[in-house]
Design a protein around this motif. Structure first.
Motif, PDB file in Angstrom:
ATOM      1  N   ALA A   1     -29.403  18.746   3.457  1.00 27.16           N
ATOM      2  CA  ALA A   1     -28.112  18.161   3.872  1.00 27.16           C
ATOM      3  C   ALA A   1     -27.057  19.248   3.759  1.00 27.16           C
ATOM      4  N   ASN A   2     -26.367  19.564   4.851  1.00 24.19           N
ATOM      5  CA  ASN A   2     -25.409  20.675   4.835  1.00 24.19           C
ATOM      6  C   ASN A   2     -24.014  20.215   4.430  1.00 24.19           C
ATOM      7  N   GLU A   3     -23.416  19.338   5.226  1.00 23.68           N
ATOM      8  CA  GLU A   3     -22.072  18.883   4.854  1.00 23.68           C
ATOM      9  C   GLU A   3     -21.753  17.525   5.464  1.00 23.68           C
ATOM     10  N   ILE A   4     -20.723  16.907   4.891  1.00 25.07           N
ATOM     11  CA  ILE A   4     -20.281  15.579   5.340  1.00 25.07           C
ATOM     12  C   ILE A   4     -18.928  15.738   6.022  1.00 25.07           C
TER      13      ILE A   4
ATOM     14  N   GLY B   1     -12.631  25.242   4.761  1.00 26.66           N
ATOM     15  CA  GLY B   1     -13.459  25.929   5.751  1.00 26.66           C
ATOM     16  C   GLY B   1     -13.813  24.999   6.905  1.00 26.66           C
ATOM     17  N   TYR B   2     -13.838  25.531   8.123  1.00 25.52           N
ATOM     18  CA  TYR B   2     -14.326  24.762   9.265  1.00 25.52           C
ATOM     19  C   TYR B   2     -14.644  25.735  10.387  1.00 25.52           C
ATOM     20  N   ASP B   3     -15.512  25.315  11.303  1.00 25.90           N
ATOM     21  CA  ASP B   3     -15.910  26.150  12.443  1.00 25.90           C
ATOM     22  C   ASP B   3     -16.280  27.571  11.999  1.00 25.90           C
ATOM     23  N   GLY B   4     -16.995  27.672  10.892  1.00 28.71           N
ATOM     24  CA  GLY B   4     -17.462  28.979  10.419  1.00 28.71           C
ATOM     25  C   GLY B   4     -16.380  29.804   9.734  1.00 28.71           C
ATOM     26  N   LYS B   5     -15.152  29.246   9.637  1.00 27.47           N
ATOM     27  CA  LYS B   5     -14.085  29.990   8.951  1.00 27.47           C
ATOM     28  C   LYS B   5     -14.267  29.831   7.448  1.00 27.47           C
ATOM     29  N   GLY B   6     -13.837  30.854   6.702  1.00 24.32           N
ATOM     30  CA  GLY B   6     -13.961  30.787   5.241  1.00 24.32           C
ATOM     31  C   GLY B   6     -15.394  30.946   4.789  1.00 24.32           C
ATOM     32  N   GLN B   7     -16.190  31.661   5.573  1.00 21.89           N
ATOM     33  CA  GLN B   7     -17.540  31.964   5.098  1.00 21.89           C
ATOM     34  C   GLN B   7     -18.017  33.306   5.621  1.00 21.89           C
ATOM     35  N   VAL B   8     -18.835  33.962   4.810  1.00 23.29           N
ATOM     36  CA  VAL B   8     -19.309  35.296   5.185  1.00 23.29           C
ATOM     37  C   VAL B   8     -20.728  35.494   4.618  1.00 23.29           C
TER      38      VAL B   8
ATOM     39  N   PHE C   1     -34.002  24.210  13.200  1.00 22.93           N
ATOM     40  CA  PHE C   1     -32.933  23.702  14.062  1.00 22.93           C
ATOM     41  C   PHE C   1     -31.965  22.880  13.222  1.00 22.93           C
ATOM     42  N   GLU C   2     -30.825  22.521  13.845  1.00 22.24           N
ATOM     43  CA  GLU C   2     -29.789  21.759  13.131  1.00 22.24           C
ATOM     44  C   GLU C   2     -29.577  20.410  13.810  1.00 22.24           C
ATOM     45  N   VAL C   3     -29.323  19.389  13.006  1.00 24.31           N
ATOM     46  CA  VAL C   3     -29.051  18.054  13.551  1.00 24.31           C
ATOM     47  C   VAL C   3     -27.883  17.417  12.803  1.00 24.31           C
TER      48      VAL C   3
ATOM     49  N   ASN D   1     -14.108  19.349  -0.719  1.00 25.07           N
ATOM     50  CA  ASN D   1     -14.421  20.485  -1.570  1.00 25.07           C
ATOM     51  C   ASN D   1     -15.939  20.664  -1.579  1.00 25.07           C
ATOM     52  N   ARG D   2     -16.393  21.849  -1.163  1.00 23.17           N
ATOM     53  CA  ARG D   2     -17.843  22.055  -1.044  1.00 23.17           C
ATOM     54  C   ARG D   2     -18.561  21.907  -2.388  1.00 23.17           C
ATOM     55  N   ILE D   3     -17.834  22.111  -3.495  1.00 26.25           N
ATOM     56  CA  ILE D   3     -18.475  22.008  -4.813  1.00 26.25           C
ATOM     57  C   ILE D   3     -18.799  20.542  -5.119  1.00 26.25           C
TER      58      ILE D   3
ATOM     59  N   LEU E   1     -21.922  29.948  -3.216  1.00 27.92           N
ATOM     60  CA  LEU E   1     -22.842  30.901  -2.589  1.00 27.92           C
ATOM     61  C   LEU E   1     -24.109  30.124  -2.245  1.00 27.92           C
ATOM     62  N   GLU E   2     -24.406  30.082  -0.950  1.00 20.46           N
ATOM     63  CA  GLU E   2     -25.606  29.354  -0.509  1.00 20.46           C
ATOM     64  C   GLU E   2     -26.659  30.337  -0.070  1.00 20.46           C
ATOM     65  N   LYS E   3     -27.872  30.083  -0.405  1.00 17.29           N
ATOM     66  CA  LYS E   3     -28.964  30.889   0.127  1.00 17.29           C
ATOM     67  C   LYS E   3     -28.971  30.710   1.649  1.00 17.29           C
ATOM     68  N   ARG E   4     -29.165  31.800   2.391  1.00 21.93           N
ATOM     69  CA  ARG E   4     -29.271  31.656   3.846  1.00 21.93           C
ATOM     70  C   ARG E   4     -30.661  31.100   4.158  1.00 21.93           C
ATOM     71  N   MET E   5     -30.685  29.877   4.627  1.00 25.57           N
ATOM     72  CA  MET E   5     -31.958  29.173   4.809  1.00 25.57           C
ATOM     73  C   MET E   5     -32.594  29.581   6.141  1.00 25.57           C
ATOM     74  N   ASP E   6     -33.894  29.448   6.175  1.00 32.66           N
ATOM     75  CA  ASP E   6     -34.638  29.778   7.384  1.00 32.66           C
ATOM     76  C   ASP E   6     -34.655  28.532   8.286  1.00 32.66           C
TER      77      ASP E   6
ATOM     78  N   LEU F   1     -21.451  33.126   1.474  1.00 37.85           N
ATOM     79  CA  LEU F   1     -20.380  32.758   0.549  1.00 37.85           C
ATOM     80  C   LEU F   1     -19.378  31.905   1.323  1.00 37.85           C
ATOM     81  N   LYS F   2     -19.144  30.691   0.829  1.00 41.01           N
ATOM     82  CA  LYS F   2     -18.225  29.766   1.523  1.00 41.01           C
ATOM     83  C   LYS F   2     -17.121  29.365   0.561  1.00 41.01           C
ATOM     84  N   THR F   3     -15.868  29.410   1.030  1.00 52.03           N
ATOM     85  CA  THR F   3     -14.779  28.926   0.175  1.00 52.03           C
ATOM     86  C   THR F   3     -14.971  27.418  -0.028  1.00 52.03           C
TER      87      THR F   3
ATOM     88  N   VAL G   1     -22.986  13.364   9.010  1.00 50.86           N
ATOM     89  CA  VAL G   1     -23.639  14.262   8.052  1.00 50.86           C
ATOM     90  C   VAL G   1     -24.440  15.300   8.827  1.00 50.86           C
ATOM     91  N   GLU G   2     -24.198  16.574   8.521  1.00 50.94           N
ATOM     92  CA  GLU G   2     -24.948  17.664   9.162  1.00 50.94           C
ATOM     93  C   GLU G   2     -26.181  17.984   8.317  1.00 50.94           C
ATOM     94  N   PHE G   3     -27.296  18.189   8.989  1.00 49.11           N
ATOM     95  CA  PHE G   3     -28.545  18.537   8.301  1.00 49.11           C
ATOM     96  C   PHE G   3     -29.152  19.795   8.907  1.00 49.11           C
TER      97      PHE G   3
HETATM   98  P1  ADP Z   1     -18.351  24.627   8.778  1.00 41.09           P
HETATM   99  O1  ADP Z   1     -17.540  23.814   7.834  1.00 41.09           O
HETATM  100  O2  ADP Z   1     -17.646  25.827   9.274  1.00 41.09           O
HETATM  101  O3  ADP Z   1     -19.011  23.803   9.843  1.00 41.09           O
HETATM  102  P2  ADP Z   1     -21.046  24.973   7.766  1.00 41.09           P
HETATM  103  O4  ADP Z   1     -21.392  25.022   6.324  1.00 41.09           O
HETATM  104  O5  ADP Z   1     -21.473  23.775   8.510  1.00 41.09           O
HETATM  105  O6  ADP Z   1     -19.492  25.230   7.844  1.00 41.09           O
HETATM  106  O7  ADP Z   1     -21.633  26.273   8.459  1.00 41.09           O
HETATM  107  C1  ADP Z   1     -21.496  26.520   9.849  1.00 41.09           C
HETATM  108  C2  ADP Z   1     -22.834  26.942  10.439  1.00 41.09           C
HETATM  109  O8  ADP Z   1     -23.319  28.139   9.775  1.00 41.09           O
HETATM  110  C3  ADP Z   1     -23.940  25.933  10.240  1.00 41.09           C
HETATM  111  O9  ADP Z   1     -23.905  24.930  11.217  1.00 41.09           O
HETATM  112  C4  ADP Z   1     -25.177  26.833  10.343  1.00 41.09           C
HETATM  113  O10 ADP Z   1     -25.441  27.185  11.682  1.00 41.09           O
HETATM  114  C5  ADP Z   1     -24.727  28.083   9.624  1.00 41.09           C
HETATM  115  N1  ADP Z   1     -25.064  27.988   8.173  1.00 41.09           N
HETATM  116  C6  ADP Z   1     -24.268  27.502   7.213  1.00 41.09           C
HETATM  117  N2  ADP Z   1     -24.864  27.517   6.006  1.00 41.09           N
HETATM  118  C7  ADP Z   1     -26.076  28.036   6.193  1.00 41.09           C
HETATM  119  C8  ADP Z   1     -27.196  28.323   5.325  1.00 41.09           C
HETATM  120  N3  ADP Z   1     -27.147  28.077   4.008  1.00 41.09           N
HETATM  121  N4  ADP Z   1     -28.306  28.873   5.869  1.00 41.09           N
HETATM  122  C9  ADP Z   1     -28.357  29.140   7.201  1.00 41.09           C
HETATM  123  N5  ADP Z   1     -27.359  28.890   8.066  1.00 41.09           N
HETATM  124  C10 ADP Z   1     -26.220  28.346   7.591  1.00 41.09           C
END
Ligand code: ADP
Ligand code: MG
Length: 392
Positions: free
Chosen positions: A274-277, A159-166, A196-198, A110-112, A188-193, A153-155, A262-264
């Motif tokens: 830190a994005n997700e585990i 959600g996975y592979d970008g599904k459940g988010q807009v 790169f991703e690791v 659960n993302r929350i 609702l996440e701010k779209r970060m600048d 906005l992410k459910t 862990v995605e960063f």
């Molecule tokens: P999933 O569970 O689908 O992998 P993520 O939250 O990892 O969901 O989002 C997928 C991709 O969308 C990320 O790897 C990143 O490229 C982009 N993304 C997600 N959240 C953000 C954010 N807050 N700001 C900028 N890009 C994002």
């Protein structure tokens, strides 16, 4: 502290909940070490079910199926984070060694709760989640300030592979998007600048040993992983140290036995978010199959079987290229990609998941490129992208 018990020896059955490609590669690794594998998956044609010694075709919470699995298996794990916690708990109650336990998996379901957990590292490690707001009811929409827009906005669940988010740019778009999602709990996440991703792949044994793989740099296309490059070309050594320390602290805090990723995000400002585990082996860890002493799947087997962990050392630089169903469909009709041309480069190692039907955006396989230099593998990967007509 994790259990201190005898190892589960080869010849025993290991159970895996989920029969996707991760389960299939886990199965291959387990079999290479002499284990047998039992897969539980409702799909008759699951990629892992096709290669395991035993496939129980049933729902994950089917009581009879879980009992059958428990009778057969000394240990069990999951290949996806959305497995019902009760399935893992039930196997444990039936005497199976479950690694990781449901408590370690559920925080990532659960993302929350995940963001709440990640926020606890902000003070400690200087790495926290993206700026966000939980949206659970209409009144929450009024709390959204312009600072959160444009946002994503992410459910909260599934959600996975970008599904459940807009992506939403305005308050009106946000409201529409939330209604389209059926007003389910969201973040609702701010779209970060992003610069790169690791991702950081770590493993913990039952004896509390924690090891980290080198941090991998990821490129996503349409929310789906496209390539993973190791060593991470853009990462500074001090950033890598910080990220590895955070991932190791996370796996310990979760009292988690097994492989975890862990995605960063590394932001243009230099800050790390830190994005997700992912509580399991991860797509960005596939390069370990050919580039590291111990693959992430063998590591998962070792952790589950209460064996010592294997070396996570990188033997050669590597790039992993994901192969999607699109690659069969690029000419309009279904054509098998030119594997012979790709494999003419000796750096290329092909992994296909045995899925019969290629569909757009469906993960069908990956190619690991390994070579003496980063330049060699970049060249090999670029060549393959051209041969396979993969859109950049
Ligand atoms: P999933 O569970 O689908 O992998 P993520 O939250 O990892 O969901 O989002 C997928 C991709 O969308 C990320 O790897 C990143 O490229 C982009 N993304 C997600 N959240 C953000 C954010 N807050 N700001 C900028 N890009 C994002
Ligand atoms: Mg992700």
């Amino acid at each position: 502290m994790a259990d201190r018990l005898d190892p589960i020896l080869p010849g025993s059955y290991l159970g895996i909940l989920g029969g996707g490609q991760l389960g299939r590669m886990f199965t291959h690794a387990a079999q290479a070490m002499g284990y047998k594998v039992c897969v539980l998956d409702p799909d008759a044609n699951s990629p892992a079910g096709a290669v395991a010694e035993k496939h129980i075709q049933a729902d994950y919470i089917d009581q009879a199926a879980l009992k059958e699995m428990a009778q057969l298996c000394a240990a069990a794990s999951t290949e996806f984070e959305n497995v019902p916690a009760q399935a893992l708990d039930q196997l444990e109650a039936l005497g199976v060694y479950v690694a990781p336990k449901s408590s370690g998996v559920s925080v990532a379901q659960n993302r929350i709760t995940e963001k709440k957990f990640l926020a606890t590292w902000q003070a400690e490690a200087g790495i926290g989640p993206a700026t966000h707001l939980v949206i659970e009811r209409d009144a929450d929409l009024a709390q959204v300030t312009d600072a959160l827009l444009p946002g994503i906005l992410k459910t909260a669940r599934m959600g996975y592979d970008g599904k459940g988010q807009v992506t939403v740019h305005t308050h009106a778009e946000l409201e529409n998007a939330w209604h389209t999602f059926g007003k389910v709990p969201c973040v609702l996440e701010k779209r970060m600048d992003l610069d790169f991703e690791v991702s950081a792949l770590v493993a913990r044994g039952h004896d509390d040993e924690v090891l980290a793989y080198p941090v991998a740099q990821n490129i996503h296309k349409n929310g789906i992983l496209h390539t993973t490059t190791v060593p991470a070309p853009s990462l500074k050594p001090d950033q890598e140290t910080k990220i590895i320390e955070a991932a190791k602290a996370i796996i310990r805090r979760l009292d988690y036995v097994g492989v975890l990723c862990v995605e960063f995000f590394v932001l243009k400002s230099g800050d790390i978010v830190a994005n997700e585990i992912a509580p399991r082996p991860h797509n960005s860890g596939h390069y370990t199959q050919n580039a590291c002493v111990t693959s992430q799947f063998e590591q998962q087997v070792r952790a589950m079987a209460r064996l010592p962990l294997g070396s996570t050392a990188l033997v050669q630089p590597s790039i992993m290229l994901n192969i999607l169903g699109d690659e069969w469909l690029s000419t309009g009709s279904q054509v098998e990609p030119s594997w012979n041309e790709v494999l003419a480069n000796p750096c290329a190692k092909l992994h296909l998941y045995g899925k019969a039907e290629p569909r757009v955006a469906r993960k069908m396989g990956h190619i690991n490129f390994v070579g003496l230099t980063a330049g060699d593998v970049t060249h090999a990967c670029d060549q393959a992208i051209k041969i396979l007509r993969i859109k950049r």
